[in-house]
Every structure is written in structure tokens, then in C-alpha cells.
Scaffold this active site. Structure first.
Site, PDB file in Angstrom:
ATOM      1  N   HIS A 213       0.827  -1.109   0.059  1.00 15.76           N
ATOM      2  CA  HIS A 213      -0.058   0.045  -0.035  1.00 15.76           C
ATOM      3  C   HIS A 213       0.848   1.189  -0.046  1.00 15.76           C
ATOM      4  O   HIS A 213       0.401   2.174  -0.315  1.00 15.76           O
ATOM      5  CB  HIS A 213      -0.959   0.111   1.154  1.00 15.76           C
ATOM      6  CG  HIS A 213      -2.111  -0.923   0.632  1.00 15.76           C
ATOM      7  ND1 HIS A 213      -2.049  -2.565   0.862  1.00 15.76           N
ATOM      8  CD2 HIS A 213      -3.489  -0.840   0.000  1.00 15.76           C
ATOM      9  CE1 HIS A 213      -3.244  -2.931   0.564  1.00 15.76           C
ATOM     10  NE2 HIS A 213      -3.906  -1.936   0.028  1.00 15.76           N
ATOM     11  N   ARG A 320     -10.950   3.669  -0.396  1.00 15.29           N
ATOM     12  CA  ARG A 320     -10.299   2.905   0.632  1.00 15.29           C
ATOM     13  C   ARG A 320     -10.284   3.531   1.975  1.00 15.29           C
ATOM     14  O   ARG A 320      -9.591   4.312   2.298  1.00 15.29           O
ATOM     15  CB  ARG A 320      -8.787   2.762   0.314  1.00 15.29           C
ATOM     16  CG  ARG A 320      -8.598   1.873  -0.932  1.00 15.29           C
ATOM     17  CD  ARG A 320      -6.929   1.726  -1.069  1.00 15.29           C
ATOM     18  NE  ARG A 320      -6.591   0.450  -1.905  1.00 15.29           N
ATOM     19  CZ  ARG A 320      -6.195   0.730  -3.185  1.00 15.29           C
ATOM     20  NH1 ARG A 320      -5.958   1.742  -3.712  1.00 15.29           N
ATOM     21  NH2 ARG A 320      -5.968  -0.530  -3.844  1.00 15.29           N
ATOM     22  N   ARG A 356     -15.848   1.546  -0.370  1.00 16.42           N
ATOM     23  CA  ARG A 356     -15.359   0.181   0.432  1.00 16.42           C
ATOM     24  C   ARG A 356     -15.352   0.267   1.923  1.00 16.42           C
ATOM     25  O   ARG A 356     -14.893   1.220   2.507  1.00 16.42           O
ATOM     26  CB  ARG A 356     -14.040  -0.209  -0.034  1.00 16.42           C
ATOM     27  CG  ARG A 356     -13.881  -1.773   0.405  1.00 16.42           C
ATOM     28  CD  ARG A 356     -12.618  -2.258  -0.490  1.00 16.42           C
ATOM     29  NE  ARG A 356     -11.301  -1.649   0.152  1.00 16.42           N
ATOM     30  CZ  ARG A 356     -10.021  -2.006  -0.255  1.00 16.42           C
ATOM     31  NH1 ARG A 356     -10.007  -2.690  -1.366  1.00 16.42           N
ATOM     32  NH2 ARG A 356      -9.243  -1.234   0.331  1.00 16.42           N
ATOM     33  N   GLU A 462     -11.067 -10.908  -4.795  1.00 16.39           N
ATOM     34  CA  GLU A 462      -9.909 -10.525  -4.636  1.00 16.39           C
ATOM     35  C   GLU A 462      -9.327 -11.916  -3.897  1.00 16.39           C
ATOM     36  O   GLU A 462      -8.071 -11.856  -3.533  1.00 16.39           O
ATOM     37  CB  GLU A 462      -9.511  -9.255  -3.843  1.00 16.39           C
ATOM     38  CG  GLU A 462     -10.283  -9.180  -2.396  1.00 16.39           C
ATOM     39  CD  GLU A 462     -10.069  -7.771  -1.712  1.00 16.39           C
ATOM     40  OE1 GLU A 462      -8.939  -7.116  -2.393  1.00 16.39           O
ATOM     41  OE2 GLU A 462     -10.672  -7.522  -0.828  1.00 16.39           O
ATOM     42  N   ASN A 485      -4.878  -6.763  -6.972  1.00 14.81           N
ATOM     43  CA  ASN A 485      -3.547  -6.836  -6.296  1.00 14.81           C
ATOM     44  C   ASN A 485      -3.656  -8.266  -5.341  1.00 14.81           C
ATOM     45  O   ASN A 485      -2.758  -9.191  -5.135  1.00 14.81           O
ATOM     46  CB  ASN A 485      -3.665  -5.596  -5.465  1.00 14.81           C
ATOM     47  CG  ASN A 485      -3.879  -4.482  -6.302  1.00 14.81           C
ATOM     48  OD1 ASN A 485      -3.511  -4.240  -7.471  1.00 14.81           O
ATOM     49  ND2 ASN A 485      -4.204  -3.340  -5.543  1.00 14.81           N
ATOM     50  N   ASP A 486      -4.617  -8.022  -4.458  1.00 12.66           N
ATOM     51  CA  ASP A 486      -4.890  -9.470  -3.507  1.00 12.66           C
ATOM     52  C   ASP A 486      -4.998 -10.677  -4.285  1.00 12.66           C
ATOM     53  O   ASP A 486      -4.396 -11.562  -4.002  1.00 12.66           O
ATOM     54  CB  ASP A 486      -5.873  -9.117  -2.473  1.00 12.66           C
ATOM     55  CG  ASP A 486      -5.489  -8.155  -1.397  1.00 12.66           C
ATOM     56  OD1 ASP A 486      -4.281  -8.466  -0.976  1.00 12.66           O
ATOM     57  OD2 ASP A 486      -6.156  -7.422  -0.856  1.00 12.66           O
ATOM     58  N   ARG A 496       2.413  -9.312  -1.362  1.00 11.69           N
ATOM     59  CA  ARG A 496       2.504  -8.263  -2.272  1.00 11.69           C
ATOM     60  C   ARG A 496       3.483  -7.075  -1.718  1.00 11.69           C
ATOM     61  O   ARG A 496       3.860  -6.388  -2.574  1.00 11.69           O
ATOM     62  CB  ARG A 496       1.167  -7.581  -2.409  1.00 11.69           C
ATOM     63  CG  ARG A 496       0.346  -7.128  -1.308  1.00 11.69           C
ATOM     64  CD  ARG A 496      -1.106  -7.066  -1.690  1.00 11.69           C
ATOM     65  NE  ARG A 496      -1.207  -5.588  -1.909  1.00 11.69           N
ATOM     66  CZ  ARG A 496      -2.505  -5.027  -1.938  1.00 11.69           C
ATOM     67  NH1 ARG A 496      -3.600  -5.798  -1.718  1.00 11.69           N
ATOM     68  NH2 ARG A 496      -2.727  -3.802  -2.286  1.00 11.69           N
ATOM     69  N   CYS A 533     -10.241  -3.061 -10.199  1.00  7.62           N
ATOM     70  CA  CYS A 533      -9.979  -1.847  -9.238  1.00  7.62           C
ATOM     71  C   CYS A 533      -8.574  -2.078  -8.847  1.00  7.62           C
ATOM     72  O   CYS A 533      -8.056  -1.216  -8.105  1.00  7.62           O
ATOM     73  CB  CYS A 533     -10.897  -1.386  -8.344  1.00  7.62           C
ATOM     74  SG  CYS A 533     -11.197  -2.609  -7.055  1.00  7.62           S
TER      75      CYS A 533
HETATM   76  C1  PEP Z   1      -6.819  -5.182  -4.446  1.00  2.00           C
HETATM   77  O1  PEP Z   1      -6.647  -5.954  -3.805  1.00  2.00           O
HETATM   78  O2  PEP Z   1      -6.634  -5.346  -5.726  1.00  2.00           O
HETATM   79  C2  PEP Z   1      -7.551  -4.074  -4.210  1.00  2.00           C
HETATM   80  C3  PEP Z   1      -8.020  -2.981  -5.164  1.00  2.00           C
HETATM   81  O3  PEP Z   1      -7.447  -3.436  -2.942  1.00  2.00           O
HETATM   82  P1  PEP Z   1      -6.367  -3.283  -2.007  1.00  2.00           P
HETATM   83  O4  PEP Z   1      -5.329  -2.853  -2.763  1.00  2.00           O
HETATM   84  O5  PEP Z   1      -6.601  -2.142  -1.155  1.00  2.00           O
HETATM   85  O6  PEP Z   1      -6.074  -4.414  -1.157  1.00  2.00           O
HETATM   86 MG    MG Z   2      -7.510  -5.835  -1.735  1.00  2.00          MG
END
Ligand code: PEP
Ligand code: MG
Length: 603
Positions: A213, A320, A356, A462, A485-486, A496, A533
Site C-alpha cells: 500500500h 479505501r 469500500r 480478490e 492486487n490481492d 505483495r 480496481c
Molecule cells: C486489490 O486487492 O486489488 C484492491 C484493489 O484492494 P487493496 O489494494 O486495497 O487491497
Molecule cells: Mg485488496
């Protein structure tokens, strides 16, 4: 670090030195170094009155020591890429620090102080002070150097004990020169949330991966950033000029005049390209064959709203909300959350805002939720697989209800959608829908201003299990937002935020792409809106593939939006769909990457 002919980080301090890391946020920043050190932390002091409190602090100390050991191991692994002599020197130093974390006199001293009722932070500070004083009395230069090590180890443990509890003033983000380049060992998501892009030019750190993040916030703020660069801290001094090249993943200390000229030129070229892109603001994101694509922005911080509205985004695809809970002593009240959400909703002037619910846990911690809760999240054997996101919300009804009430009330001011993170089963969605309906009735009875109906309720796809059960989730959810991402992290078992496995993190892995395609198809079959996203939505390399799969809504960091729009306007959807089918038939990630590069030439 690339510097042929030089032996160690220390001996190259004044010649131009290039450090290689992972470029996580593009752009060039040139500015004075600001070393982020935590030595100045003001440790709280209080008495532990009961046996239970003393036990609690002993446990906190154990966890802080464990974390320090992990940090030193990560630094040691990272230092292996330094030139051999520097790597050896650094390895010895880190081993010495690690030894101090074992049952050393220092640690025994700290435990004994806690046993007598001194809180852990104050115990560490006092014990470090005493040890350093003892060493200094010996007036031996070798021992004096060890005193510096003790101090450094003490600061590391203290920082771990106080993680996230320090406010901006303590960390020193406030008093820094304009355009400063932050250089740190590691920057947490909560710390990036304190960065003001009007003051900070960019940042670089020894640890950290491209999809954590800290990297995401850097991209959102448009701050050039490089993470995972070994040897950085030893060669930098506060105030010296440094260059961060977020595209190439380079940090250049003590640049020569020629290098500075070259990079200033690069900055001009980038400004020019930005001005060109700005002309697209008022044009639609439409493909050559006439298909309109919705482009939304991801938001983390209140200060990003204006930029999003100014870019002509079609909405906020991911807010977020966890960042609202960071860097403060207590969680925001329902009223405070409502005020913030209302500002976002009104700021988007009738365009939808996807809010979210709290996604805390894993690498994202919010100390405002209290020590007990934070310790239990951070102390889990596998925090990313433990109580995170919706699991936490459903376990903490008071916290969740305050947030949902704030969202429902904000929905009176414009179109809002509610998005649930880390969902794995339709039961979780049904449970939230029931809670929302109950709160809706309660707010109505109280005479709160509300929209005509509760807002749509969607889920993040995710987790691989959610993707594979997307058809079942489509029966209970109103929309999908694919969090690549997740999804990549959990599918490939790659943390990650861990730079040591960053080279293995790959959303182009066929397993990840198949899960995305499966989820998109499930949504399309159920006539459910579906967006992407995760970070791939803002990467032009993925645009043709995602559109070819059937995605018509993308949500990304604001600075990527115009580049994606430019890509879409040059794209032919029919050819993109043909090519996406071809890509999905390929099982080798390298070959997929080559095909995507090829698709870039599609029109
Ligand atoms: C993701 O996991 O792709 C996502 C958009 O949420 P975050 O990056 O906040 O975990
Ligand atoms: Mg996520």
C-alpha cells in the site's frame, strides 16, 4: 548498487552512486535528502499497575523483538546484492544487531524493568541509555562504536513498539524542506498517508514491494518512488541532492552536473507529455469502434478528491476508507465519517462513489482501533490470512455499524455504492445486507435524511475462492469489483509488500488471468456491473486484454486515468476481444507478456 571499482558503501559516499531498486511510482524527483529516522520518537512513560498489565507489556516486547529480527533478516537478504566487501561489512553489522535481540544483557535489563512496572517503551529507552553510558565511560573507540549499535537496536525495537502511534510531528514530516526526497528503511501505509505531495518530492526505501500500500499511495499521489533498494541509508546524508527515477527504479546519490542536467531534461519531457495528456480531460473514453468505457478513480486520502473531479473521472470506483482510521489516536466517529464521505460524494457532483468498508488487517494497520485489537491482528501467525477486512467488520459490530450508518447517510447526497472487501461466501453478503436494512430502518425512525432505497451492495473479487465461486456470489451481490492486487497475492502465495518475492508477483500469470476472466463472465451472465480496481486497471499494458475480456469499467489511481483514456481511444474492441481469446489460450506468463506488448500496437 552499481559502482565499479569501489569497495564499500561508505567509501563511495561522495562520488555519484546509483542504487537499483523497484520503481513503484513513475516520474523523476530531484531534491534534498530527508532521512526518516525514528530516533527522535518521544516514548510514552507510565506505570504498569497490575500483573496483567506487566504480562501484556512483556508480550508486546517479545513481538517487537521478533519483528526486529525479521527486519534484520530482510535487510541482510537485501544487502547480498551489494558489492561483496560492502555486503560482508553490512552482514556482520546486522548479525551483531540480531545478537543483541537475543537474551542479551540489554533485553534482560528491559524485561526486568517491565517486571518492576515500567511500560515497555520507557523500559527500552532507559536500558539503552544505561548501556550507552556504561560503554562511553570506557573511553575506547571500538566500544564507542558498539554504543551506537546499541542505540540503533534500541530505536528499532522502540519503533516496533510504537508503530503507527507516532503522529506526523514526531516523525517530522511537518518540518521538512519543500520538494524533499524521503529516504527510509521502510515506509508503512500509515506513514505514506501523511505525505503531502505539495511538500514531498518523492521517496525511496530499502524495503518494500511494488504492490504494497505504500507503493499504491505513492502512485495515487503521483509521487515518484523506488522501494527495495539496498545500501541506501549508509550513503545518504540529510540535505544533499538526490535523484529518484521512479520509472527505472534508480536512486542517484551525489549526482554529477551532467547527470542532473540529463534528469532535469527528462523532467521537462515528462511535464510536456502531461500537458499533452491533459487535453484528453474533456474527451470521452471511447474505443475506435464506438464503445464507451467508464473510467473511475481509486481514492485513499481526502486531499485527492479535487484532482479526481478535475480529471473528469466518471466516478470513484474504490474509496479505501481504512486510511481515514490511520494516524490518529481514536477511530473517527460516525459523524466524522459522514462529514468526510459527504464531502467526497458532493465533490463528485452526481457521479457514483463506491465506498469500500474498512479493510484493516494484513499489512494495513490502524492503531486508532486500539492496542488490543491491533495486537491481535498484527500478532496472528498469518495476518494476511487472518482477521482482515469484512471478517473484522463482522466481528466488531459497533465499528461496522457506525461506518455503515455514515455511508447510508452520505448516500442522501449523491449516488453511492457499498463495496465489501475480502468476501469469500454469499452468506457474508447476505449478513451485511440484513445489517444494512436494519440500520436503514433505525436511521429512518430517527428522521435521518436518506436516499429512496439502500445503495447497491457489491463485493471485491480478490480471493481465489471468491473468483471460483463468482457465479454464486453474483446471486447475492449487486456488482463486482475485481481486486487484482490481492487476487494475485493469494493465487500465487506471494506477499505483495515483500520485496524478496517481488520478482515472482505477476498478475499476468495464467492462473490469475483465468480467475479474472471467470469472474467477468459470471458477472456478465448475471448482468451484474463488473469493474477492475486493482493496479492493473491503471496499467496501459492490460487495457486491451481487460476490455477484450468484457470489462467496461476500470478504476485506478488518478495519475493513470488520462494515459488509460489515451490507450482506449486508440483501441479497436473487436480486435482486442480476438486477441484476448488468444492470450487466454496461452499458459506461459512470458509468452503472455510478449502478446500483450504486441497488442499495444493494435488499433
Ligand atoms: C486489490 O486487492 O486489488 C484492491 C484493489 O484492494 P487493496 O489494494 O486495497 O487491497
Ligand atoms: Mg485488496
Amino acid at each position: 548498487m552499481t559502482d565499479p571499482g569501489k569497495e564499500s558503501a561508505a567509501s563511495v559516499a561522495l562520488t555519484e552512486t546509483v542504487f537499483q531498486g523497484v520503481g513503484v511510482s513513475p516520474g523523476v524527483a530531484i531534491g534534498p535528502v530527508r532521512l526518516i529516522e525514528f530516533g527522535a520518537l518521544a516514548a510514552p512513560q507510565y506505570l504498569l499497575a497490575t500483573e496483567e498489565e506487566r504480562g501484556g507489556d512483556l508480550e508486546r516486547l517479545t513481538r517487537a523483538l521478533q519483528k526486529a529480527r525479521r527486519q534484520l533478516a530482510a535487510l541482510k537478504a537485501k544487502s547480498k546484492s551489494l558489492p561483496p566487501a560492502a555486503a560482508e561489512e553490512m552482514g556482520l553489522l546486522l548479525d551483531a544487531h540480531a545478537a543483541m535481540l537475543d537474551e542479551s544483557r540489554l533485553v534482560r535489563g528491559v524485561r526486568s524493568r517491565i517486571g518492576k512496572g515500567v511500560n515497555a517503551e520507557a523500559a527500552v529507552q532507559s536500558e539503552v541509555r544505561r548501556t550507552v553510558r556504561d560503554f562511553e565511560r570506557l573511553e575506547d573507540p571500538y566500544i564507542a562504536a558498539r554504543a551506537a549499535d546499541v542505540r540503533e537496536v534500541g530505536v528499532r525495537v522502540l519503533r516496533n513498539l510504537m508503530e503507527g502511534k507516532a503522529d506526523a510531528a514526531q516523525i517530522g514530516f511537518d518540518a521538512m524542506p519543500d520538494g524533499a526526497i524521503l529516504i527510509a528503511e521502510e515506509i508503512s501505509p500509515a506513514e505514506t498517508a501523511q505525505l503531502d505531495p505539495d511538500k514531498v518530492g518523492g521517496f525511496a526505501a530499502v524495503l518494500g514491494g511494488a504492490e504494497g500500500h505504500a507503493a499504491i499511495v505513492a502512485r495515487s499521489l503521483g509521487l515518484p518512488a523506488v522501494l527495495g533498494a539496498p545500501g541506501l541509508l549508509q550513503a545518504m546524508r540529510g540535505g544533499e541532492t538526490v535523484i529518484v527515477d521512479g520509472e527505472a527504479g534508480l536512486i542517484i546519490a551525489h549526482p554529477t552536473a551532467r547527470t542532473l542536467d540529463r534528469y532535469r531534461d527528462k523532467q521537462h519531457q515528462q511535464d510536456k507529455a502531461r500537458r499533452q495528456l491533459a487535453k484528453l480531460k474533456t474527451l470521452p473514453a471511447v474505443t475506435l469502434d464506438g464503445c464507451e468505457i467508464a473510467l473511475h478513480v481509486n481514492l485513499e486520502l481526502p486531499r485527492e478528491i479535487e484532482k479526481a473531479a478535475d480529471l473528469g473521472a466518471d466516478g470513484v470506483g474504490l474509496l479505501r476508507t481504512e486510511f481515514m482510521f490511520m494516524n490518529r489516536p481514536a477511530p473517527p466517529s460516525e459523524e466524522e465519517q459522514y462529514d468526510f464521505l459527504r464531502t467526497v460524494v458532493e465533490g463528485m457532483k452526481g457521479r457514483p462513489v463506491t465506498i469500500r468498508t474498512l479493510d484493516v488487517g494484513g499489512e494495513k494497520l490502524a492503531f486508532s482501533l486500539g492496542d488490543a485489537l491491533t495486537d491481535s491482528l498484527a500478532g496472528a501467525a498469518n495476518p494476511a490470512l487472518g482477521v482482515r477486512a469484512i471478517r473484522l467488520s463482522l466481528r466488531e459490530p459497533k465499528l461496522f455499524e457506525a461506518q455503515l450508518c455514515a455511508i447510508l447517510r452520505a448516500a442522501a447526497h449523491g449516488p453511492v455504492r457499498v463495496l465489501l472487501p475480502m468476501v469469500t461466501t454469499p452468506g457474508e453478503v447476505r449478513q451485511v445486507r440484513e445489517i444494512m436494512a436494519r440500520l436503514w430502518r433505525r436511521l429512518k425512525r430517527r428522521g435521518a435524511a436518506l436516499p429512496e432505497a439502500p445503495p447497491p451492495l457489491g463485493v471485491m473479487i480478490e480471493i481465489p475462492g471468491a473468483a471460483l465461486a463468482a457465479d454464486a456470489l453474483a446471486q447475492s451481490a449487486d456488482f463486482f469489483a475485481i481486486g487484482s492486487n490481492d487476487l494475485t497475492m493469494y493465487t500465487l502465495a506471494i506477499d505483495r509488500a515483500d520485496d524478496q518475492v517481488a520478482h515472482l508477483y505477476n498478475p499476468l500469470h495464467p492462473a490469475v488471468l483465468r480467475l479474472i476472466e471467470f469472474s467477468v463472465q459470471a458477472a456478465l451472465r448475471a448482468r451484474l456491473p463488473v469493474s477492475v480496481c486493482g493496479e492493473i486497471a491503471g496499467d496501459p499494458r492490460f487495457t486491451a486484454l481487460l476490455l477484450g475480456m468484457g470489462v467496461r469499467e476500470l478504476s485506478m489511481a488518478a495519475p493513470s486515468l488520462l494515459r488509460i483514456k489515451q490507450r482506449i481511444r486508440k483501441l479497436d474492441l473487436t480486435s482486442a476481444a480476438d486477441r484476448a481469446r488468444m492470450v487466454m489460450g496461452v499458459t506461459d506468463a512470458g509468452r503472455i507478456a510478449a502478446l500483450l506488448d504486441d497488442m499495444d500496437g493494435l488499433s
